[in-house]
Motif scaffolding. Structure first.
Motif, short mmCIF file in Angstrom:
data_model
loop_
_atom_site.label_atom_id
_atom_site.label_comp_id
_atom_site.label_asym_id
_atom_site.label_seq_id
_atom_site.Cartn_x
_atom_site.Cartn_y
_atom_site.Cartn_z
N GLY A 1 13.65 52.72 103.77
CA GLY A 1 13.46 54.06 103.25
C GLY A 1 12.57 54.06 102.02
N LYS A 2 12.40 55.26 101.47
CA LYS A 2 11.65 55.43 100.21
C LYS A 2 12.66 55.60 99.10
CE LYS A 2 7.35 57.20 101.90
NZ LYS A 2 6.23 58.03 101.61
N TYR A 3 12.44 54.86 98.02
CA TYR A 3 13.35 54.87 96.89
C TYR A 3 12.58 55.17 95.60
CZ TYR A 3 16.68 52.67 100.02
OH TYR A 3 17.53 52.41 101.07
N THR A 4 13.10 56.10 94.82
CA THR A 4 12.52 56.39 93.52
C THR A 4 13.25 55.55 92.49
OG1 THR A 4 12.00 58.65 94.20
CG2 THR A 4 12.03 58.18 91.83
N ILE A 5 12.50 54.72 91.79
CA ILE A 5 13.06 53.82 90.79
C ILE A 5 12.74 54.36 89.41
CG2 ILE A 5 13.12 51.42 89.96
CD1 ILE A 5 13.92 51.73 92.91
N SER A 6 13.76 54.41 88.56
CA SER A 6 13.58 54.85 87.17
C SER A 6 14.52 54.08 86.29
CB SER A 6 13.81 56.36 87.05
OG SER A 6 15.13 56.68 87.42
N PRO A 7 14.22 53.95 85.00
CA PRO A 7 15.11 53.20 84.11
C PRO A 7 16.42 53.93 83.91
CG PRO A 7 13.23 54.09 82.89
CD PRO A 7 13.05 54.45 84.32
N GLY A 8 17.46 53.12 83.61
CA GLY A 8 18.76 53.70 83.30
C GLY A 8 19.73 53.74 84.37
#
Length: 90
Positions: A83-90
């Motif tokens: 799938g598509k995953y949005t990665i962000s800090p925290g």
């Protein structure tokens, strides 16, 4: 006297190892600035090693060894989902 030195050294090593383990498991491991996001795609049929390679190419992790420890504890190598995953800090 020798027992005390051994006890102090053992205590110091235990604290150091405990801190490093806590660092691997609880501290932020995403190599992005606050507010920054990146989308990654994990293709259908990808293996755990292929996911690691995607993360390496994107330079998303600060600590790959720590990621692998957590992944094994959560059984992620057996549960890879495409799938598509949005990665962000925290």
């Amino acid at each position: 006297m020798v027992q005390r030195v051994g006890l102090v050294i053992g205590l110091f090593l235990s604290i150091f190892v405990g801190y490093r383990l806590m660092d691997y498991l609880w501290f932020d491991n995403i190599n992005l600035n606050e507010g920054e996001e990146r989308v990654i795609t994990i293709p259908t049929g990808s293996t755990y090693d292929e996911v690691l390679e995607i993360l390496r190419k994107e330079e998303l992790l600060k600590n790959y060894f720590g990621f692998q420890i957590v992944a094994v504890l959560k059984k992620y190598p057996d549960l890879v989902r495409s799938g598509k995953y949005t990665i962000s800090p925290g």
